[in-house]
Design a protein around this motif. Sequence first.
Motif, PDB file in Angstrom:
ATOM      1  N   GLY A 147       0.926  -0.998  -0.036  1.00 24.84           N
ATOM      2  CA  GLY A 147      -0.042   0.044  -0.070  1.00 24.84           C
ATOM      3  C   GLY A 147       0.867   1.240   0.087  1.00 24.84           C
ATOM      4  O   GLY A 147       1.999   1.310   0.482  1.00 24.84           O
ATOM      5  N   SER A 148       0.273   2.426  -0.572  1.00 28.61           N
ATOM      6  CA  SER A 148       1.003   3.743  -0.572  1.00 28.61           C
ATOM      7  C   SER A 148       1.210   4.220   0.920  1.00 28.61           C
ATOM      8  O   SER A 148       0.282   4.310   1.467  1.00 28.61           O
ATOM      9  N   LEU A 149       2.242   5.099   0.922  1.00 28.45           N
ATOM     10  CA  LEU A 149       2.388   5.928   2.064  1.00 28.45           C
ATOM     11  C   LEU A 149       2.359   7.321   1.898  1.00 28.45           C
ATOM     12  O   LEU A 149       2.495   7.695   0.993  1.00 28.45           O
ATOM     13  N   ASN A 150       2.483   8.079   3.106  1.00 24.02           N
ATOM     14  CA  ASN A 150       2.456   9.403   3.164  1.00 24.02           C
ATOM     15  C   ASN A 150       3.460   9.916   4.085  1.00 24.02           C
ATOM     16  O   ASN A 150       3.662  11.008   4.481  1.00 24.02           O
ATOM     17  N   ASP A 151       4.319   8.945   4.685  1.00 26.92           N
ATOM     18  CA  ASP A 151       5.409   9.447   5.598  1.00 26.92           C
ATOM     19  C   ASP A 151       6.511  10.373   5.234  1.00 26.92           C
ATOM     20  O   ASP A 151       6.949   9.927   4.201  1.00 26.92           O
ATOM     21  N   LEU A 152       6.857  11.124   6.064  1.00 31.64           N
ATOM     22  CA  LEU A 152       8.094  12.165   5.672  1.00 31.64           C
ATOM     23  C   LEU A 152       8.967  11.808   6.601  1.00 31.64           C
ATOM     24  O   LEU A 152       8.854  12.190   7.899  1.00 31.64           O
ATOM     25  N   CYS A 153      10.071  11.427   6.211  1.00 32.28           N
ATOM     26  CA  CYS A 153      11.309  11.213   7.129  1.00 32.28           C
ATOM     27  C   CYS A 153      12.545  11.854   6.711  1.00 32.28           C
ATOM     28  O   CYS A 153      12.721  12.124   5.590  1.00 32.28           O
ATOM     29  N   LYS A 154      13.237  12.172   7.832  1.00 32.26           N
ATOM     30  CA  LYS A 154      14.648  12.913   7.782  1.00 32.26           C
ATOM     31  C   LYS A 154      15.664  12.167   8.256  1.00 32.26           C
ATOM     32  O   LYS A 154      15.561  11.653   9.296  1.00 32.26           O
ATOM     33  N   TYR A 155      17.053  11.802   7.449  1.00 30.79           N
ATOM     34  CA  TYR A 155      17.925  11.119   8.139  1.00 30.79           C
ATOM     35  C   TYR A 155      19.165  12.205   8.215  1.00 30.79           C
ATOM     36  O   TYR A 155      19.516  13.256   7.409  1.00 30.79           O
ATOM     37  N   ASP A 156      19.437  12.354   9.679  1.00 28.53           N
ATOM     38  CA  ASP A 156      20.395  13.066  10.305  1.00 28.53           C
ATOM     39  C   ASP A 156      21.849  12.560  10.055  1.00 28.53           C
ATOM     40  O   ASP A 156      22.075  11.299  10.634  1.00 28.53           O
ATOM     41  N   ILE A 157      22.692  12.937   9.292  1.00 27.58           N
ATOM     42  CA  ILE A 157      23.986  12.252   8.932  1.00 27.58           C
ATOM     43  C   ILE A 157      25.052  12.177  10.169  1.00 27.58           C
ATOM     44  O   ILE A 157      25.616  11.326  10.243  1.00 27.58           O
ATOM     45  N   ASN A 158      24.806  13.391  10.962  1.00 28.52           N
ATOM     46  CA  ASN A 158      25.744  13.545  12.073  1.00 28.52           C
ATOM     47  C   ASN A 158      25.624  12.474  13.159  1.00 28.52           C
ATOM     48  O   ASN A 158      26.414  11.834  13.787  1.00 28.52           O
ATOM     49  N   SER A 159      24.208  12.292  13.425  1.00 26.99           N
ATOM     50  CA  SER A 159      23.912  11.280  14.373  1.00 26.99           C
ATOM     51  C   SER A 159      23.418   9.997  13.919  1.00 26.99           C
ATOM     52  O   SER A 159      23.303   8.772  14.632  1.00 26.99           O
ATOM     53  N   ASN A 160      23.567   9.853  12.604  1.00 29.90           N
ATOM     54  CA  ASN A 160      23.360   8.535  11.800  1.00 29.90           C
ATOM     55  C   ASN A 160      21.843   7.862  12.295  1.00 29.90           C
ATOM     56  O   ASN A 160      21.896   6.756  12.578  1.00 29.90           O
ATOM     57  N   GLU A 161      20.865   8.704  12.111  1.00 28.12           N
ATOM     58  CA  GLU A 161      19.714   8.365  12.709  1.00 28.12           C
ATOM     59  C   GLU A 161      18.468   8.992  11.829  1.00 28.12           C
ATOM     60  O   GLU A 161      18.692  10.048  11.255  1.00 28.12           O
ATOM     61  N   TRP A 162      17.213   8.411  11.907  1.00 30.24           N
ATOM     62  CA  TRP A 162      16.175   8.740  11.280  1.00 30.24           C
ATOM     63  C   TRP A 162      15.104   9.316  12.099  1.00 30.24           C
ATOM     64  O   TRP A 162      14.998   9.108  13.174  1.00 30.24           O
ATOM     65  N   VAL A 163      14.593  10.294  11.659  1.00 25.66           N
ATOM     66  CA  VAL A 163      13.358  10.978  12.163  1.00 25.66           C
ATOM     67  C   VAL A 163      12.085  11.025  11.523  1.00 25.66           C
ATOM     68  O   VAL A 163      12.149  11.542  10.469  1.00 25.66           O
ATOM     69  N   TRP A 164      11.129  10.787  11.956  1.00 27.03           N
ATOM     70  CA  TRP A 164       9.757  10.649  11.392  1.00 27.03           C
ATOM     71  C   TRP A 164       9.118  11.945  11.620  1.00 27.03           C
ATOM     72  O   TRP A 164       8.913  12.390  12.765  1.00 27.03           O
ATOM     73  N   MET A 165       9.044  12.875  10.637  1.00 27.87           N
ATOM     74  CA  MET A 165       8.632  14.330  10.540  1.00 27.87           C
ATOM     75  C   MET A 165       7.102  14.529  10.583  1.00 27.87           C
ATOM     76  O   MET A 165       6.705  15.453  11.078  1.00 27.87           O
ATOM     77  N   LYS A 166       6.708  13.929   9.675  1.00 28.72           N
ATOM     78  CA  LYS A 166       5.075  14.277   9.257  1.00 28.72           C
ATOM     79  C   LYS A 166       4.435  12.933   8.683  1.00 28.72           C
ATOM     80  O   LYS A 166       5.117  12.009   8.112  1.00 28.72           O
ATOM     81  N   GLY A 167       3.095  12.775   8.554  1.00 29.17           N
ATOM     82  CA  GLY A 167       2.317  11.960   8.093  1.00 29.17           C
ATOM     83  C   GLY A 167       2.062  10.649   8.864  1.00 29.17           C
ATOM     84  O   GLY A 167       2.449  10.860  10.205  1.00 29.17           O
ATOM     85  N   SER A 168       1.618   9.766   8.085  1.00 26.51           N
ATOM     86  CA  SER A 168       1.016   8.749   9.111  1.00 26.51           C
ATOM     87  C   SER A 168       2.275   7.408   8.934  1.00 26.51           C
ATOM     88  O   SER A 168       2.840   7.224   7.978  1.00 26.51           O
ATOM     89  N   ALA A 169       1.835   6.586   9.921  1.00 29.74           N
ATOM     90  CA  ALA A 169       2.607   5.339   9.922  1.00 29.74           C
ATOM     91  C   ALA A 169       1.820   4.173   9.171  1.00 29.74           C
ATOM     92  O   ALA A 169       2.361   2.814   9.297  1.00 29.74           O
TER      93      ALA A 169
END
Length: 201
Positions: free
Chosen positions: A1-23
Amino acid sequence: GSLNDLCKYDINSNEWVWMKGSAYIYAPTTYGIKEVANATNDPGARWTYTKWKDLQGNFWLFGGARDVPFNTLFNDVWKYDLSINEWTWMSGTDIYNVPGNYQSPCLFDTVNLPYSRLEHRSSVTDNCGRFWLFGGVIDSAIDNLNDLWIFDPNQLKWNWISGTNVPDQKGNYGSLRVPSPSNYPSARSGAVAWWGNDNKF
C-alpha cells in the motif's frame, strides 16, 4: 500500500526522524485552503510523484497516484516548509484524473495546467529556482506523454514549453547532435533529467 510518511535522515547522528504523515498505508489527502499552511494539511498516500527543492530549502511535490481507488492520478502541487513542519496545497486541483489545460505555450499563465500523471521523474530546479517537468504516464493503459513544463513557485503558474497533450507521440529525432525547432523527444515515463552547468535542461 502507498504511504505518506515524511522522514529525515541526520547524517551527524546516523539516525532517522519521522517528521510528518502517517505510519499506516492509504492515508487520505487533506487539502485545506490553497496557499494556506496548516498542521492538518497533507498530500496523502501516493507513489511515483515528482519532487523539487526550492532556493529557500523547501520541498515541493507534484502529482502521483494512489492505490485506492485504483488509477487515481493527481495534478496538485504541494510545498513542505521545514521551518514550520507543515504542508501547503499550492496549485492544481483537488480533483482526480484531470486532463489538464494546454492553452498558452511559452507563457506563464493561470490557465495552463498539466495532465494528472505518475512516473514523471524528469524534474529539475533551474538557476532561477523554477521547476522543470517532462513526460510521465496518464493512466493504467501506460499512455505516455512528451510535454515539457516549467512551474514558477513564486508566481504559482505553469508554463507549457513543448510537446503535446496527446499520448504516445513517437517524437522527431532529426539529425544526431543537430538542434532543430522540429526536434522533440518521444513520449516516455520514468526518464531522468539534469540541469547542466550550461543552464540547460
